[in-house]
Design an enzyme around this catalytic site. Structure first.
Site, PDB file in Angstrom:
ATOM      1  N   LEU A 121      92.651  38.315 -44.667  1.00  0.00           N
ATOM      2  CA  LEU A 121      91.341  37.824 -45.081  1.00  0.00           C
ATOM      3  C   LEU A 121      90.317  38.743 -44.444  1.00  0.00           C
ATOM      4  O   LEU A 121      90.421  39.071 -43.257  1.00  0.00           O
ATOM      5  CB  LEU A 121      91.122  36.376 -44.618  1.00  0.00           C
ATOM      6  CG  LEU A 121      91.967  35.294 -45.310  1.00  0.00           C
ATOM      7  CD1 LEU A 121      91.647  33.916 -44.723  1.00  0.00           C
ATOM      8  CD2 LEU A 121      91.740  35.289 -46.813  1.00  0.00           C
ATOM      9  N   ASP A 122      89.337  39.177 -45.230  1.00  0.00           N
ATOM     10  CA  ASP A 122      88.304  40.072 -44.718  1.00  0.00           C
ATOM     11  C   ASP A 122      87.537  39.424 -43.565  1.00  0.00           C
ATOM     12  O   ASP A 122      87.576  38.204 -43.374  1.00  0.00           O
ATOM     13  CB  ASP A 122      87.311  40.434 -45.829  1.00  0.00           C
ATOM     14  CG  ASP A 122      87.959  41.224 -46.952  1.00  0.00           C
ATOM     15  OD1 ASP A 122      88.985  41.872 -46.695  1.00  0.00           O
ATOM     16  OD2 ASP A 122      87.431  41.179 -48.075  1.00  0.00           O
ATOM     17  N   LEU A 123      86.807  40.263 -42.847  1.00  0.00           N
ATOM     18  CA  LEU A 123      86.001  39.801 -41.716  1.00  0.00           C
ATOM     19  C   LEU A 123      85.170  38.576 -42.073  1.00  0.00           C
ATOM     20  O   LEU A 123      85.141  37.582 -41.343  1.00  0.00           O
ATOM     21  CB  LEU A 123      85.090  40.940 -41.241  1.00  0.00           C
ATOM     22  CG  LEU A 123      84.045  40.596 -40.182  1.00  0.00           C
ATOM     23  CD1 LEU A 123      84.716  40.289 -38.848  1.00  0.00           C
ATOM     24  CD2 LEU A 123      83.052  41.750 -40.015  1.00  0.00           C
ATOM     25  N   THR A 162      85.523  36.580 -44.732  1.00  0.00           N
ATOM     26  CA  THR A 162      86.203  35.584 -45.554  1.00  0.00           C
ATOM     27  C   THR A 162      86.866  34.570 -44.641  1.00  0.00           C
ATOM     28  O   THR A 162      87.471  34.932 -43.632  1.00  0.00           O
ATOM     29  CB  THR A 162      87.257  36.242 -46.470  1.00  0.00           C
ATOM     30  OG1 THR A 162      86.607  37.219 -47.297  1.00  0.00           O
ATOM     31  CG2 THR A 162      87.930  35.211 -47.361  1.00  0.00           C
TER      32      THR A 162
END
Length: 259
Positions: free
Chosen positions: A119-121, A123
């Protein structure tokens, strides 16, 4: 490069060392191959130079000089990742990682766990963690077709018809994104709440597709990965998936890939 077997071991009687180490929870197969390339893996004191080594077990194998224990029973955990954490063990820029939060959230006997996907920073939401590198890889492969569901809050205008067109997939800047099931949940002013289910999990897929439709994503949350849902799990907390639920999922998981 051809497979190398430990003396006296027929290839049919063993498995590649990367697969064995992944199953033992050391790292994913790809990560294990990098560790071997870096000279971190040895057998009976001799540094290994190829991941194509066939072994019947991990007896005598060390990683960073430490013996590798036998494979543990597969475990799966659900973590409610907060926004602002990097999905990595360490960050060159010194930003906090998921392991910062996991130190206190995981059970003391959890051992080493690896995230399934990323998961992105910015997200948040459901991040699955496992001690089994083989399960990690299988769940991440697009060919396994494990659905991931997200809820996005995005600024701008979009119609349900535009979202329904995504069911056929879309090509953006030369990258093909497969079937996407998208539905407009509700509007709050100029913000739209959209639910999207994807099966490929390409890098920043949800954000890129919504930006392609002219929307600006200002909040993104993963709510489900396969049959496992975020539910009401509090932010920053972990819960272990029941063994029966995990076994049922694994029996239904599409078999893809080889050794």
């Amino acid at each position: 490069m051809s497979d190398k077997s430990r003396p006296g071991v027929a290839p049919s009687e063993g498995e590649r060392i990367a697969k064995l180490l992944a199953r033992a929870g050391v790292a994913s197969r790809r990560e294990v191959e990098r560790m071997i390339a870096d000279g971190r893996v040895a057998i009976d004191g001799e540094v290994l130079d190829t991941p194509a080594t066939i072994l019947p077990n991990l007896r005598g194998v060390t990683v960073d000089g430490k013996p590798v224990g036998k494979a543990e029973e597969t475990r799966l955990f659900a973590f409610h990742k907060p926004s602002g954490l990097i999905t990595a063990e360490r960050d060159p820029k010194g930003r906090p990682t998921i392991y910062t939060a996991l130190r206190n959230a995981l059970p003391k006997n959890a051992g080493r766990v690896m995230p399934i996907g990323r998961l992105d920073l910015n997200t948040e939401g459901l991040l699955l963690l496992t001690n089994d590198g083989g399960l990690k890889r299988q769940m991440e492969l697009p060919a396994s077709e494990v659905p991931r569901t997200y809820r996005a809050r995005a600024f701008g205008d979009v119609s349900q018809a535009q979202l329904e067109d995504l069911i056929e997939g879309v090509t953006i800047d030369g990258v093909r994104y497969g079937r996407i099931d998208a539905n407009l949940e509700r509007r709050t002013g100029r913000n739209q709440w959209i639910e999207m289910t994807i099966t490929e999990g390409k890098n920043r897929e949800v954000r890129r597709v919504l930006e392609y439709l002219g929307l600006k994503v200002n909040r993104l949350m993963r709510t489900a990965y396969g049959p496992f849902e975020l539910g009401d799990l509090p932010r920053g907390q972990v819960v272990e998936i029941r063994k029966g639920d995990l076994d049922r999922f694994r029996s239904q998981l599409k078999k893809v890939g080889g050794k």
